[in-house]
Design an enzyme around this catalytic site. Structure first.
Site, PDB file in Angstrom:
ATOM      1  N   GLY A 145       0.831  -1.189   0.000  1.00  0.00           N
ATOM      2  CA  GLY A 145       0.000   0.000   0.000  1.00  0.00           C
ATOM      3  C   GLY A 145       0.871   1.245   0.000  1.00  0.00           C
ATOM      4  O   GLY A 145       2.033   1.197   0.421  1.00  0.00           O
TER       5      GLY A 145
ATOM      6  N   GLN B 236       2.985   9.873   1.457  1.00  0.00           N
ATOM      7  CA  GLN B 236       4.327   9.285   1.483  1.00  0.00           C
ATOM      8  C   GLN B 236       5.194   9.725   0.312  1.00  0.00           C
ATOM      9  O   GLN B 236       6.412   9.593   0.362  1.00  0.00           O
ATOM     10  CB  GLN B 236       4.230   7.751   1.497  1.00  0.00           C
ATOM     11  CG  GLN B 236       3.633   7.199   2.779  1.00  0.00           C
ATOM     12  CD  GLN B 236       3.473   5.690   2.705  1.00  0.00           C
ATOM     13  OE1 GLN B 236       2.472   5.208   2.216  1.00  0.00           O
ATOM     14  NE2 GLN B 236       4.466   4.958   3.170  1.00  0.00           N
TER      15      GLN B 236
ATOM     16  N   CYS C 262       6.123  -0.307   7.214  1.00  0.00           N
ATOM     17  CA  CYS C 262       5.760   0.887   6.451  1.00  0.00           C
ATOM     18  C   CYS C 262       6.929   1.276   5.567  1.00  0.00           C
ATOM     19  O   CYS C 262       8.077   1.297   6.020  1.00  0.00           O
ATOM     20  CB  CYS C 262       5.434   2.020   7.423  1.00  0.00           C
ATOM     21  SG  CYS C 262       4.987   3.556   6.599  1.00  0.00           S
ATOM     22  N   LEU C 263       6.637   1.607   4.310  1.00  0.00           N
ATOM     23  CA  LEU C 263       7.709   2.001   3.385  1.00  0.00           C
ATOM     24  C   LEU C 263       8.395   3.282   3.849  1.00  0.00           C
ATOM     25  O   LEU C 263       9.527   3.550   3.474  1.00  0.00           O
ATOM     26  CB  LEU C 263       7.150   2.183   1.971  1.00  0.00           C
ATOM     27  CG  LEU C 263       6.595   0.913   1.307  1.00  0.00           C
ATOM     28  CD1 LEU C 263       5.953   1.259  -0.030  1.00  0.00           C
ATOM     29  CD2 LEU C 263       7.682  -0.137   1.121  1.00  0.00           C
TER      30      LEU C 263
ATOM     31  N   HIS D  59      -4.120   1.608   7.721  1.00  0.00           N
ATOM     32  CA  HIS D  59      -2.742   2.116   7.801  1.00  0.00           C
ATOM     33  C   HIS D  59      -2.554   3.292   6.829  1.00  0.00           C
ATOM     34  O   HIS D  59      -2.006   4.339   7.198  1.00  0.00           O
ATOM     35  CB  HIS D  59      -1.785   0.957   7.475  1.00  0.00           C
ATOM     36  CG  HIS D  59      -0.343   1.313   7.401  1.00  0.00           C
ATOM     37  ND1 HIS D  59       0.594   0.834   8.290  1.00  0.00           N
ATOM     38  CD2 HIS D  59       0.359   2.098   6.530  1.00  0.00           C
ATOM     39  CE1 HIS D  59       1.789   1.308   7.971  1.00  0.00           C
ATOM     40  NE2 HIS D  59       1.675   2.080   6.906  1.00  0.00           N
ATOM     41  N   GLU D  60      -3.035   3.123   5.591  1.00  0.00           N
ATOM     42  CA  GLU D  60      -2.868   4.192   4.585  1.00  0.00           C
ATOM     43  C   GLU D  60      -3.730   5.404   4.919  1.00  0.00           C
ATOM     44  O   GLU D  60      -3.320   6.546   4.696  1.00  0.00           O
ATOM     45  CB  GLU D  60      -3.202   3.690   3.185  1.00  0.00           C
ATOM     46  CG  GLU D  60      -2.418   2.476   2.698  1.00  0.00           C
ATOM     47  CD  GLU D  60      -0.924   2.561   2.896  1.00  0.00           C
ATOM     48  OE1 GLU D  60      -0.375   3.675   2.942  1.00  0.00           O
ATOM     49  OE2 GLU D  60      -0.293   1.500   3.041  1.00  0.00           O
TER      50      GLU D  60
ATOM     51  N   HIS E 191      -1.953   7.577   7.218  1.00  0.00           N
ATOM     52  CA  HIS E 191      -0.964   8.436   6.549  1.00  0.00           C
ATOM     53  C   HIS E 191      -1.605   9.745   6.076  1.00  0.00           C
ATOM     54  O   HIS E 191      -1.006  10.813   6.168  1.00  0.00           O
ATOM     55  CB  HIS E 191      -0.380   7.736   5.317  1.00  0.00           C
ATOM     56  CG  HIS E 191       0.757   6.804   5.610  1.00  0.00           C
ATOM     57  ND1 HIS E 191       1.925   7.221   6.203  1.00  0.00           N
ATOM     58  CD2 HIS E 191       0.929   5.475   5.369  1.00  0.00           C
ATOM     59  CE1 HIS E 191       2.755   6.188   6.313  1.00  0.00           C
ATOM     60  NE2 HIS E 191       2.175   5.113   5.821  1.00  0.00           N
TER      61      HIS E 191
HETATM   62 NI    NI Z   1       2.957   3.197   5.678  1.00  0.00          NI
END
Ligand code: NI
Length: 172
Positions: free
Chosen positions: A46, A51, A91-92, A133-134, A137
């Site tokens: 995701g 991000q 998380c990226l 989660h997204e 963000h």
């Molecule tokens: Ni993330």
């Protein structure tokens, strides 16, 4: 398509609250395509626009094994949530850090697609976790915010040490 740069914790831009998408045009489609490419290249499941330093309410997901089931959610709102699930998340934007977070097991989301059409969908399990989660963000919230200050501090140090090692688990 082009790969975008993913902001990394503790970059303050990750704390920006995203604004609603109002224009469903070619520029938006380009951003969606670039976000998908960026997510796949980073082997994430995701990615939120936040991000990649685009502060719009837009996120992409693909929780499929085959990596060919892209889902796009624009201006997402949760209509309903039920159950609880606690699973290790990554998380990226917080490379190499994994921690358990409590989420709703099933969620119903209302959103728009790339052409502005409204959709309503029920997600559960990994897809539900990833969506929540997204959506965090988009509010400037990171999964590490759910941890105690002590644990977060430990993770920060670990992050500084491990920054260069390759990821093995899924991240979003
Ligand atoms: Ni993330």
């Amino acid at each position: 398509m082009s790969k975008l740069t993913i902001l990394e914790y503790p970059d303050p831009r990750l704390r920006t609250v995203a604004k609603p998408v109002t224009r469903f045009d070619a520029q938006l489609q380009t951003l969606i395509d670039d976000m998908a490419e960026t997510m796949y290249a980073a082997r994430g499941i995701g990615l939120a626009a936040t991000q990649v330093d685009q502060h719009l309410r837009l996120l992409v997901l693909d929780v499929s094994e085959s990596r060919d089931a892209l889902q796009v959610f624009i201006n997402p709102e949760l209509l309903d949530r039920s159950g609880t699930l606690q699973q290790e998340e990554g998380c990226l934007s917080v490379p190499e850090i994994y921690a358990e977070v409590k989420r709703a097991e099933t969620v119903t989301v209302r959103a728009q697609d790339a052409s502005g059409e409204h959709l309503e969908q029920q997600l559960d399990g990994l897809a539900a976790i990833c969506l929540q989660h997204e959506m965090d963000h988009l509010q400037g919230r990171l999964f590490v915010d759910y941890l105690s200050p002590i644990k977060r501090d430990m993770l920060k140090k670990k992050l500084a040490r491990q920054r260069r090692q390759p990821a093995e688990s899924v991240s979003a």
